[in-house]
Design a protein around this motif. Structure first.
Motif, PDB file in Angstrom:
ATOM      1  N   GLY A  14     -38.480  30.907  21.743  1.00  0.00           N
ATOM      2  CA  GLY A  14     -38.944  29.529  21.747  1.00  0.00           C
ATOM      3  C   GLY A  14     -39.057  28.905  20.363  1.00  0.00           C
ATOM      4  N   HIS A  15     -39.008  29.716  19.300  1.00  0.00           N
ATOM      5  CA  HIS A  15     -39.049  29.192  17.930  1.00  0.00           C
ATOM      6  C   HIS A  15     -37.769  28.384  17.699  1.00  0.00           C
ATOM      7  CE1 HIS A  15     -38.857  29.191  13.538  1.00  0.00           C
ATOM      8  NE2 HIS A  15     -40.168  29.451  13.553  1.00  0.00           N
ATOM      9  N   PRO A  16     -37.856  27.236  17.021  1.00  0.00           N
ATOM     10  CA  PRO A  16     -36.648  26.415  16.821  1.00  0.00           C
ATOM     11  C   PRO A  16     -35.489  27.190  16.184  1.00  0.00           C
ATOM     12  CG  PRO A  16     -38.585  25.167  16.209  1.00  0.00           C
ATOM     13  CD  PRO A  16     -39.051  26.574  16.496  1.00  0.00           C
ATOM     14  N   SER A  17     -35.779  28.074  15.241  1.00  0.00           N
ATOM     15  CA  SER A  17     -34.702  28.848  14.612  1.00  0.00           C
ATOM     16  C   SER A  17     -34.074  29.819  15.598  1.00  0.00           C
ATOM     17  CB  SER A  17     -35.223  29.605  13.392  1.00  0.00           C
ATOM     18  OG  SER A  17     -35.595  28.684  12.393  1.00  0.00           O
ATOM     19  N   TYR A  18     -34.881  30.349  16.507  1.00  0.00           N
ATOM     20  CA  TYR A  18     -34.348  31.225  17.552  1.00  0.00           C
ATOM     21  C   TYR A  18     -33.371  30.440  18.417  1.00  0.00           C
ATOM     22  CZ  TYR A  18     -34.029  33.880  21.875  1.00  0.00           C
ATOM     23  OH  TYR A  18     -33.553  34.540  22.973  1.00  0.00           O
ATOM     24  N   GLU A  19     -33.749  29.227  18.772  1.00  0.00           N
ATOM     25  CA  GLU A  19     -32.883  28.402  19.622  1.00  0.00           C
ATOM     26  C   GLU A  19     -31.555  28.101  18.920  1.00  0.00           C
ATOM     27  OE1 GLU A  19     -33.626  27.816  22.754  1.00  0.00           O
ATOM     28  OE2 GLU A  19     -35.589  28.755  22.517  1.00  0.00           O
ATOM     29  N   ALA A  23     -27.912  29.406  20.270  1.00  0.00           N
ATOM     30  CA  ALA A  23     -26.826  28.457  20.539  1.00  0.00           C
ATOM     31  C   ALA A  23     -25.606  28.760  19.669  1.00  0.00           C
ATOM     32  CB  ALA A  23     -27.306  27.023  20.326  1.00  0.00           C
ATOM     33  N   THR A  24     -25.829  29.190  18.430  1.00  0.00           N
ATOM     34  CA  THR A  24     -24.728  29.544  17.532  1.00  0.00           C
ATOM     35  C   THR A  24     -23.978  30.766  18.064  1.00  0.00           C
ATOM     36  OG1 THR A  24     -25.910  28.627  15.641  1.00  0.00           O
ATOM     37  CG2 THR A  24     -24.130  30.161  15.162  1.00  0.00           C
ATOM     38  N   GLN A  29     -19.255  32.972  21.057  1.00  0.00           N
ATOM     39  CA  GLN A  29     -18.722  33.641  22.252  1.00  0.00           C
ATOM     40  C   GLN A  29     -17.721  32.746  22.977  1.00  0.00           C
ATOM     41  OE1 GLN A  29     -22.462  34.507  24.150  1.00  0.00           O
ATOM     42  NE2 GLN A  29     -22.555  36.586  23.303  1.00  0.00           N
ATOM     43  N   LEU A  30     -17.989  31.448  23.004  1.00  0.00           N
ATOM     44  CA  LEU A  30     -17.058  30.517  23.651  1.00  0.00           C
ATOM     45  C   LEU A  30     -15.746  30.425  22.882  1.00  0.00           C
ATOM     46  CD1 LEU A  30     -19.611  27.776  24.683  1.00  0.00           C
ATOM     47  CD2 LEU A  30     -18.219  29.167  26.255  1.00  0.00           C
ATOM     48  N   VAL A  31     -15.825  30.459  21.560  1.00  0.00           N
ATOM     49  CA  VAL A  31     -14.606  30.451  20.751  1.00  0.00           C
ATOM     50  C   VAL A  31     -13.783  31.699  21.066  1.00  0.00           C
ATOM     51  CG1 VAL A  31     -13.703  30.661  18.392  1.00  0.00           C
ATOM     52  CG2 VAL A  31     -15.528  29.022  18.893  1.00  0.00           C
ATOM     53  N   GLU A  32     -14.458  32.845  21.098  1.00  0.00           N
ATOM     54  CA  GLU A  32     -13.760  34.097  21.405  1.00  0.00           C
ATOM     55  C   GLU A  32     -13.154  34.069  22.810  1.00  0.00           C
ATOM     56  OE1 GLU A  32     -14.650  38.878  21.737  1.00  0.00           O
ATOM     57  OE2 GLU A  32     -16.101  37.595  20.729  1.00  0.00           O
ATOM     58  N   GLN A  33     -13.901  33.533  23.759  1.00  0.00           N
ATOM     59  CA  GLN A  33     -13.398  33.434  25.137  1.00  0.00           C
ATOM     60  C   GLN A  33     -12.151  32.556  25.179  1.00  0.00           C
ATOM     61  OE1 GLN A  33     -16.178  31.627  27.849  1.00  0.00           O
ATOM     62  NE2 GLN A  33     -15.008  32.205  29.644  1.00  0.00           N
ATOM     63  N   GLY A  34     -12.189  31.442  24.472  1.00  0.00           N
ATOM     64  CA  GLY A  34     -11.037  30.545  24.439  1.00  0.00           C
ATOM     65  C   GLY A  34      -9.828  31.191  23.780  1.00  0.00           C
ATOM     66  N   GLU A  35     -10.051  31.904  22.677  1.00  0.00           N
ATOM     67  CA  GLU A  35      -8.946  32.574  21.992  1.00  0.00           C
ATOM     68  C   GLU A  35      -8.336  33.663  22.878  1.00  0.00           C
ATOM     69  OE1 GLU A  35     -10.758  33.931  18.396  1.00  0.00           O
ATOM     70  OE2 GLU A  35     -10.447  32.017  17.372  1.00  0.00           O
ATOM     71  N   THR A  36      -9.184  34.403  23.569  1.00  0.00           N
ATOM     72  CA  THR A  36      -8.700  35.458  24.455  1.00  0.00           C
ATOM     73  C   THR A  36      -7.873  34.860  25.593  1.00  0.00           C
ATOM     74  OG1 THR A  36     -10.598  36.849  23.920  1.00  0.00           O
ATOM     75  CG2 THR A  36      -9.427  37.354  25.964  1.00  0.00           C
ATOM     76  N   ALA A  37      -8.352  33.770  26.162  1.00  0.00           N
ATOM     77  CA  ALA A  37      -7.628  33.118  27.251  1.00  0.00           C
ATOM     78  C   ALA A  37      -6.295  32.554  26.758  1.00  0.00           C
ATOM     79  CB  ALA A  37      -8.477  32.013  27.868  1.00  0.00           C
ATOM     80  N   ARG A  38      -6.289  31.998  25.561  1.00  0.00           N
ATOM     81  CA  ARG A  38      -5.038  31.460  25.001  1.00  0.00           C
ATOM     82  C   ARG A  38      -4.015  32.569  24.832  1.00  0.00           C
ATOM     83  NH1 ARG A  38      -2.944  31.108  19.900  1.00  0.00           N
ATOM     84  NH2 ARG A  38      -4.850  31.975  19.052  1.00  0.00           N
ATOM     85  N   ARG A  39      -4.452  33.696  24.273  1.00  0.00           N
ATOM     86  CA  ARG A  39      -3.531  34.823  24.113  1.00  0.00           C
ATOM     87  C   ARG A  39      -3.034  35.318  25.477  1.00  0.00           C
ATOM     88  NH1 ARG A  39      -7.316  36.299  20.276  1.00  0.00           N
ATOM     89  NH2 ARG A  39      -8.229  37.854  21.667  1.00  0.00           N
ATOM     90  N   VAL A  64     -21.778  22.520  20.879  1.00  0.00           N
ATOM     91  CA  VAL A  64     -21.867  21.893  19.551  1.00  0.00           C
ATOM     92  C   VAL A  64     -22.782  20.675  19.617  1.00  0.00           C
ATOM     93  CG1 VAL A  64     -20.560  20.661  17.767  1.00  0.00           C
ATOM     94  CG2 VAL A  64     -19.683  22.808  18.703  1.00  0.00           C
ATOM     95  N   ASP A  65     -22.698  19.910  20.688  1.00  0.00           N
ATOM     96  CA  ASP A  65     -23.618  18.779  20.864  1.00  0.00           C
ATOM     97  C   ASP A  65     -25.064  19.268  20.919  1.00  0.00           C
ATOM     98  OD1 ASP A  65     -21.503  16.986  20.896  1.00  0.00           O
ATOM     99  OD2 ASP A  65     -21.472  16.806  23.084  1.00  0.00           O
ATOM    100  N   GLU A  66     -25.279  20.376  21.634  1.00  0.00           N
ATOM    101  CA  GLU A  66     -26.626  20.958  21.690  1.00  0.00           C
ATOM    102  C   GLU A  66     -27.099  21.371  20.295  1.00  0.00           C
ATOM    103  OE1 GLU A  66     -28.871  24.952  23.373  1.00  0.00           O
ATOM    104  OE2 GLU A  66     -26.980  24.378  24.291  1.00  0.00           O
ATOM    105  N   LEU A  67     -26.205  21.987  19.534  1.00  0.00           N
ATOM    106  CA  LEU A  67     -26.564  22.390  18.170  1.00  0.00           C
ATOM    107  C   LEU A  67     -26.880  21.186  17.295  1.00  0.00           C
ATOM    108  CD1 LEU A  67     -24.060  25.302  17.668  1.00  0.00           C
ATOM    109  CD2 LEU A  67     -26.528  25.423  17.247  1.00  0.00           C
ATOM    110  N   ARG A  68     -26.156  20.097  17.483  1.00  0.00           N
ATOM    111  CA  ARG A  68     -26.461  18.880  16.716  1.00  0.00           C
ATOM    112  C   ARG A  68     -27.884  18.411  17.011  1.00  0.00           C
ATOM    113  NH1 ARG A  68     -20.868  17.587  17.417  1.00  0.00           N
ATOM    114  NH2 ARG A  68     -19.897  17.534  15.372  1.00  0.00           N
ATOM    115  N   GLY A  69     -28.269  18.468  18.272  1.00  0.00           N
ATOM    116  CA  GLY A  69     -29.625  18.074  18.648  1.00  0.00           C
ATOM    117  C   GLY A  69     -30.675  19.021  18.091  1.00  0.00           C
TER     118      GLY A  69
END
Length: 84
Positions: A14-19, A23-24, A29-39, A64-69
């Motif tokens: 619940g600490h803001p840095s934890y959040e 999210a990071t 993980q999403l980047v890795e998932q996308g790269e794996t799917a592309r390959r 990324v939008d969540e991280l901006r917030g």
């Protein structure tokens, strides 16, 4: 930047840095998932991989939008996010 984590090495839930860290990690993980799917698509031409690739890209945009917030009060983190 000085790491101000507790001695345990982990932010309390619940600490803001934890959040931000959570999210990071999820974004990476999403980047890795996308790269794996592309390959997978390039190797097999199976359209199912394209659906996974597109889904990961859409989810990454939302993350990324969540991280901006979550980092709205931190100009340095906002600048780094703009490079993604």
């Amino acid at each position: 930047m000085v790491d101000q984590r507790p001695q345990s090495g982990a932010w309390p839930l619940g600490h803001p840095s934890y959040e931000v860290e959570l999210a990071t990690t999820q974004a990476a993980q999403l980047v890795e998932q996308g790269e794996t799917a592309r390959r997978g698509f390039l190797l097999t031409r199976d359209p199912a991989y394209l659906a996974t690739y597109r889904g990961a890209g859409d989810a990454l945009g939302r993350k990324v939008d969540e991280l901006r917030g979550l980092t709205v009060d931190n100009p340095d983190q906002q600048r780094r996010l703009s490079r993604i």
